[in-house]
Design an enzyme around this catalytic site. Structure first.
Site, PDB file in Angstrom:
ATOM      1  N   SER A  36      10.265   1.958  -5.563  1.00 52.27           N
ATOM      2  CA  SER A  36      10.569   3.328  -5.509  1.00 52.27           C
ATOM      3  C   SER A  36      11.900   3.823  -5.013  1.00 52.27           C
ATOM      4  CB  SER A  36       9.238   3.974  -4.720  1.00 52.27           C
ATOM      5  OG  SER A  36       8.283   3.563  -5.227  1.00 52.27           O
ATOM      6  N   GLY A  37      12.299   3.276  -3.964  1.00 52.90           N
ATOM      7  CA  GLY A  37      13.588   3.903  -3.241  1.00 52.90           C
ATOM      8  C   GLY A  37      14.684   3.405  -3.948  1.00 52.90           C
TER       9      GLY A  37
ATOM     10  N   GLU B  49      16.571  -6.416  -9.706  1.00 57.15           N
ATOM     11  CA  GLU B  49      15.090  -6.691  -9.076  1.00 57.15           C
ATOM     12  C   GLU B  49      14.457  -8.123  -9.602  1.00 57.15           C
ATOM     13  OE1 GLU B  49      12.458  -5.222  -7.343  1.00 57.15           O
ATOM     14  OE2 GLU B  49      11.235  -7.055  -8.127  1.00 57.15           O
TER      15      GLU B  49
ATOM     16  N   THR C 181       6.659  -2.484  -4.913  1.00 60.08           N
ATOM     17  CA  THR C 181       5.247  -2.500  -4.223  1.00 60.08           C
ATOM     18  C   THR C 181       4.076  -1.362  -4.765  1.00 60.08           C
ATOM     19  OG1 THR C 181       6.014  -3.861  -2.517  1.00 60.08           O
ATOM     20  CG2 THR C 181       3.776  -2.405  -2.156  1.00 60.08           C
ATOM     21  N   CYS C 182       4.867  -0.106  -4.686  1.00 59.16           N
ATOM     22  CA  CYS C 182       3.957   1.098  -5.209  1.00 59.16           C
ATOM     23  C   CYS C 182       3.417   0.976  -6.504  1.00 59.16           C
ATOM     24  CB  CYS C 182       4.875   2.280  -4.907  1.00 59.16           C
ATOM     25  SG  CYS C 182       3.946   3.658  -5.587  1.00 59.16           S
TER      26      CYS C 182
ATOM     27  N   CYS D 129       0.214   1.235  -4.304  1.00 57.91           N
ATOM     28  CA  CYS D 129      -0.307   2.769  -4.349  1.00 57.91           C
ATOM     29  C   CYS D 129      -1.007   2.976  -5.811  1.00 57.91           C
ATOM     30  CB  CYS D 129       0.588   3.813  -4.065  1.00 57.91           C
ATOM     31  SG  CYS D 129       1.893   3.314  -2.867  1.00 57.91           S
TER      32      CYS D 129
ATOM     33  N   LYS E  92      -3.984   0.345  -6.638  1.00 59.06           N
ATOM     34  CA  LYS E  92      -4.905   0.832  -5.718  1.00 59.06           C
ATOM     35  C   LYS E  92      -5.751   2.031  -5.858  1.00 59.06           C
ATOM     36  CE  LYS E  92      -4.457   3.632  -2.848  1.00 59.06           C
ATOM     37  NZ  LYS E  92      -3.428   3.467  -1.539  1.00 59.06           N
TER      38      LYS E  92
ATOM     39  N   GLY F  63      -7.256  -2.668  10.475  1.00 57.25           N
ATOM     40  CA  GLY F  63      -7.998  -1.201  10.581  1.00 57.25           C
ATOM     41  C   GLY F  63      -6.994  -0.202  10.113  1.00 57.25           C
TER      42      GLY F  63
ATOM     43  N   TYR G 182      -4.249   1.523   6.937  1.00 58.14           N
ATOM     44  CA  TYR G 182      -4.615   2.044   5.383  1.00 58.14           C
ATOM     45  C   TYR G 182      -5.467   0.797   4.386  1.00 58.14           C
ATOM     46  CZ  TYR G 182      -1.233   5.900   6.177  1.00 58.14           C
ATOM     47  OH  TYR G 182      -0.423   6.996   6.760  1.00 58.14           O
TER      48      TYR G 182
ATOM     49  N   GLU H 266      -8.931   0.942   2.998  1.00 58.44           N
ATOM     50  CA  GLU H 266      -9.048   1.459   1.457  1.00 58.44           C
ATOM     51  C   GLU H 266      -9.525   0.318   0.628  1.00 58.44           C
ATOM     52  OE1 GLU H 266      -5.139   4.421   1.030  1.00 58.44           O
ATOM     53  OE2 GLU H 266      -4.964   2.378   0.425  1.00 58.44           O
TER      54      GLU H 266
ATOM     55  N   ARG I 199      -9.137  -5.572  15.418  1.00 61.96           N
ATOM     56  CA  ARG I 199      -9.089  -5.764  16.501  1.00 61.96           C
ATOM     57  C   ARG I 199      -9.161  -4.559  17.703  1.00 61.96           C
ATOM     58  NH1 ARG I 199      -2.478  -7.163  17.061  1.00 61.96           N
ATOM     59  NH2 ARG I 199      -1.810  -4.953  16.486  1.00 61.96           N
TER      60      ARG I 199
ATOM     61  N   THR J 108       5.766   5.426   0.119  1.00 57.76           N
ATOM     62  CA  THR J 108       6.556   5.412  -1.014  1.00 57.76           C
ATOM     63  C   THR J 108       7.358   6.866  -1.010  1.00 57.76           C
ATOM     64  OG1 THR J 108       5.056   4.230  -2.312  1.00 57.76           O
ATOM     65  CG2 THR J 108       6.536   5.873  -3.520  1.00 57.76           C
TER      66      THR J 108
ATOM     67  N   HIS K  81     -12.377  30.765  -3.487  1.00 62.73           N
ATOM     68  CA  HIS K  81     -14.035  30.572  -3.336  1.00 62.73           C
ATOM     69  C   HIS K  81     -14.517  30.205  -4.641  1.00 62.73           C
ATOM     70  CE1 HIS K  81     -17.785  31.007  -1.369  1.00 62.73           C
ATOM     71  NE2 HIS K  81     -18.136  31.672  -2.547  1.00 62.73           N
TER      72      HIS K  81
ATOM     73  N   GLU L  25     -11.245  26.349   1.343  1.00 58.40           N
ATOM     74  CA  GLU L  25     -11.130  27.604   1.909  1.00 58.40           C
ATOM     75  C   GLU L  25     -11.696  27.494   3.319  1.00 58.40           C
ATOM     76  OE1 GLU L  25     -14.571  30.320   0.748  1.00 58.40           O
ATOM     77  OE2 GLU L  25     -15.262  28.499  -0.401  1.00 58.40           O
TER      78      GLU L  25
HETATM   79  P1  NDP Z   1      -1.025  -0.593   8.862  1.00 63.47           P
HETATM   80  O1  NDP Z   1       0.155  -0.858   9.755  1.00 63.47           O
HETATM   81  O2  NDP Z   1      -1.574   0.721   8.394  1.00 63.47           O
HETATM   82  O3  NDP Z   1      -2.310  -1.252   9.745  1.00 63.47           O
HETATM   83  C1  NDP Z   1      -2.049  -2.710  10.191  1.00 63.47           C
HETATM   84  C2  NDP Z   1      -3.393  -3.030  10.930  1.00 63.47           C
HETATM   85  O4  NDP Z   1      -3.588  -4.592  11.147  1.00 63.47           O
HETATM   86  C3  NDP Z   1      -3.498  -2.281  12.049  1.00 63.47           C
HETATM   87  O5  NDP Z   1      -4.933  -1.776  12.012  1.00 63.47           O
HETATM   88  C4  NDP Z   1      -3.255  -3.369  13.193  1.00 63.47           C
HETATM   89  O6  NDP Z   1      -3.960  -3.234  14.325  1.00 63.47           O
HETATM   90  C5  NDP Z   1      -3.808  -4.585  12.611  1.00 63.47           C
HETATM   91  N1  NDP Z   1      -3.016  -5.656  13.008  1.00 63.47           N
HETATM   92  C6  NDP Z   1      -1.595  -5.741  12.959  1.00 63.47           C
HETATM   93  N2  NDP Z   1      -1.474  -7.159  13.684  1.00 63.47           N
HETATM   94  C7  NDP Z   1      -2.595  -7.584  13.643  1.00 63.47           C
HETATM   95  C8  NDP Z   1      -2.972  -9.123  14.255  1.00 63.47           C
HETATM   96  N3  NDP Z   1      -2.012  -9.920  14.488  1.00 63.47           N
HETATM   97  N4  NDP Z   1      -4.273  -9.321  13.941  1.00 63.47           N
HETATM   98  C9  NDP Z   1      -5.371  -8.616  13.916  1.00 63.47           C
HETATM   99  N5  NDP Z   1      -5.051  -7.244  13.317  1.00 63.47           N
HETATM  100  C10 NDP Z   1      -3.499  -6.860  13.602  1.00 63.47           C
HETATM  101  O7  NDP Z   1      -0.533  -1.829   7.758  1.00 63.47           O
HETATM  102  P2  NDP Z   1      -1.311  -1.843   6.347  1.00 63.47           P
HETATM  103  O8  NDP Z   1      -1.170  -3.467   6.004  1.00 63.47           O
HETATM  104  O9  NDP Z   1      -2.679  -1.555   6.256  1.00 63.47           O
HETATM  105  O10 NDP Z   1      -0.443  -1.285   5.418  1.00 63.47           O
HETATM  106  C11 NDP Z   1       1.138  -1.359   5.603  1.00 63.47           C
HETATM  107  C12 NDP Z   1       1.829  -0.105   5.198  1.00 63.47           C
HETATM  108  O11 NDP Z   1       1.496   0.218   3.854  1.00 63.47           O
HETATM  109  C13 NDP Z   1       1.223   1.025   6.080  1.00 63.47           C
HETATM  110  O12 NDP Z   1       2.030   1.202   7.206  1.00 63.47           O
HETATM  111  C14 NDP Z   1       1.330   2.266   5.096  1.00 63.47           C
HETATM  112  O13 NDP Z   1       2.512   3.062   5.646  1.00 63.47           O
HETATM  113  C15 NDP Z   1       1.625   1.613   3.758  1.00 63.47           C
HETATM  114  N6  NDP Z   1       0.240   2.100   2.918  1.00 63.47           N
HETATM  115  C16 NDP Z   1       0.040   3.327   2.636  1.00 63.47           C
HETATM  116  C17 NDP Z   1      -1.069   3.703   1.797  1.00 63.47           C
HETATM  117  C18 NDP Z   1      -1.271   5.140   1.564  1.00 63.47           C
HETATM  118  O14 NDP Z   1      -0.332   6.137   1.758  1.00 63.47           O
HETATM  119  N7  NDP Z   1      -2.366   5.468   1.309  1.00 63.47           N
HETATM  120  C19 NDP Z   1      -1.891   2.928   1.419  1.00 63.47           C
HETATM  121  C20 NDP Z   1      -1.653   1.480   1.812  1.00 63.47           C
HETATM  122  C21 NDP Z   1      -0.521   1.136   2.563  1.00 63.47           C
HETATM  123  P3  NDP Z   1      -3.684  -1.923  15.512  1.00 63.47           P
HETATM  124  O15 NDP Z   1      -4.042  -0.616  14.818  1.00 63.47           O
HETATM  125  O16 NDP Z   1      -4.182  -2.441  16.654  1.00 63.47           O
HETATM  126  O17 NDP Z   1      -1.906  -1.891  15.576  1.00 63.47           O
END
Ligand code: NDP
Length: 463
Positions: free
Chosen positions: A15-16, A35, A42-43, A48, A51, A178, A180, A184, A201, A314, A439, A444
């Protein structure tokens, strides 16, 4: 500049990179972009866009269920995963083509090749085994999933990139993370009928989002039938003779599943790029270090998007690319603005959010007013679905500035886009109050919450 083959060479067609190449080319600059995989990055290819298509696919079972309350009888339904994957592939191919042809139509040159830096003005186009020179180089190589190499058996796991192209849907899946992606995909797989477990975690999924939304989403996902295990990590993953995977958890439990997915963050793609040869500095996680104008430690080399590990989204990469073009080719130094970025999590229900969570605001502001509404959306009155929508405005008690707006519910992502404008403009709660409602809509509620639900003083809830 005439001494160089190009005014701008972009490494990375996501994208960028594509945005910078296309806009610079349309200004009459001599631009090339390389490329190594597929234009779109990725997007478009493995993020995105596919997904969101899969989110739509996974929502049909609930739509079928909800139809009964509206008088419809939905006869036997069935789902064909290969059809979804093939249709998704066709759409992705179309978009990828548009990304590439957009640069070419603007007068840029595209290379399907890996490109690496030889020195600060020279790029090797690997597939053609030749070098070209450029006055300015932009690195936009994005990121890739963290492989979690320390986890015994990590080689048996898939990442979001593979999840889009599985040969068949597994009967069960365990997803770690935990953020995005984990949240998702847990909803997507569950919606498509896969027995889904999410392990995280930390204390509660979606760190950095508003706790109210995190807890409500967690409960809603569990009610749907997704197992969500917090404060849990994988100990090891073992492959069985029948091909299934045994996921051993830190709690002592073992879950057998057809797939185990890791979604624990993404790391910048900076390896073997020739950064050292060119003198480009990298940071702790391999990210390219840039200044406020996206300039690297080398004067004529810039970087935008996930490779810089600023905000991995993105639209942020695209914004950084536009600022780069302003700065370098329009003589208008423009620093990207990373403040108050609206974002959505395409969980089910969705989260749409902009600005500070209540917890973050409570640390920075002495007195807060919190306006909160939790209600059953009109659509679900007849469908009978129990899910509720949650809306929150976090307001500075002194200035009445709206610091954060948070929505959990259908179309929350669409609402976040518009709330983003309001918060970016620095609107106050009074501005929200004097805005006429539309409405009947769910949104709202955002302009009809007249009394604070509670106040927060010095970090403590104060009735
Ligand atoms: P995120 O940074 O959102 O989440 C990573 C998760 O992995 C966190 O819950 C983190 O825990 C956990 N984690 C990190 N290291 C470990 C480990 N060693 N063991 C166990 N758990 C771990 O990354 P994602 O991979 O979900 O997504 C990557 C990026 O892509 C995001 O930052 C987001 O910006 C982008 N994205 C955006 C979307 C959207 O706009 N809808 C959709 C998908 C991706 P903790 O919270 O404790 O650090």
């Amino acid at each position: 500049m005439a001494d160089f083959d190009y005014d701008l060479f972009v490494i990375g067609g996501g994208s960028g990179g594509v945005r910078a190449a296309r806009v610079a080319a349309s200004l009459g600059k001599r631009v090339a972009i390389a490329e190594e995989y597929r234009f779109g990055g990725t997007c478009v290819i493995r993020g995105c866009v596919p997904k969101k298509l899969f989110v739509h696919a996974s929502q049909f079972p609930e739509h079928f269920e909800d139809a009964a309350g509206y008088g419809w009888t939905v006869l036997a339904t069935s789902f064909d995963w290969p059809t979804l994957v093939a249709n998704k592939d066709r759409e992705i191919a179309r978009l990828s083509g548009l990304y590439q042809s957009g640069v070419e139509r603007a007068g840029g040159t595209t290379f399907h090749s890996r490109a690496t830096l030889v020195d600060r003005h020279t790029v090797r186009i690997e597939s053609e085994n030749r070098t070209v020179t450029a006055a300015t180089i932009l690195i936009a190589t994005g990121g890739r999933p963290n492989p979690h190499a320390a986890l015994p058996g990590h080689e048996h796991c898939i990442f979001s990139s593979e999840a889009f192209d599985l040969k068949a849907l597994p009967k069960a899946i365990v997803i770690a993370g935990g953020g995005y992606i984990a949240v998702e995909f847990a909803n997507i797989f569950h919606g498509l009928g896969v027995e889904t477990t999410l392990i995280y975690r930390g204390q509660e999924i979606l760190q950095r989002f508003d706790m109210d939304l995190r807890e409500t989403l967690h409960q809603t996902m569990e009610k749907k039938g997704i197992r969500v295990l917090c404060q849990t990590i994988f100990e090891r993953i073992e492959k069985r003779p029948d091909g299934l995977l045994d996921a051993h958890l830190s709690t002592g439990e073992m879950i057998t599943a057809g797939q185990v997915m890791l979604a624990i963050g993404r790391i910048p793609n900076t390896e073997s790029l020739g950064l050292e040869a060119a003198g480009v500095e990298t940071g702790k996680v391999g990210e390219i270090v840039v200044d406020e104008y996206s300039r690297t430690s080398v004067e004529n080399i810039y970087a935008v998007g996930d490779v810089t590990n600023r905000v991995q989204l993105t639209p942020v990469a695209i914004h950084e690319a536009m600022c780069f073009v302003e700065t370098v080719f329009k003589d208008n130094p423009t620093a990207p603005d990373h403040d108050c970025v609206a974002t959505a999590v395409f969980s089910q229900p969705e989260i749409g959010t902009v600005g500070l969570s209540e917890e973050a605001a409570a640390v920075r502001f002495r007195e807060l007013e919190v306006y909160r509404a939790s209600f059953r959306p009109l659509r679900h009155t007849l469908s009978g679905r129990e899910e509720r929508t949650l809306m929150k405005l976090v307001v500075d008690g002194e200035t009445k500035l709206v610091l954060g707006a948070h929505v959990l519910g259908p179309d929350a992502g669409e609402m976040a886009q518009l709330l983003g404008i309001a918060l970016k403009a620095g609107l106050t709660k009074d501005d929200f109050d004097r805005t006429m409602a539309v409405h009947p809509t769910a949104a709202e509620e955002l302009v009809t919450m007249y009394q604070p639900s509670y106040r927060v003083k010095d970090g403590q809830r104060a009735g």
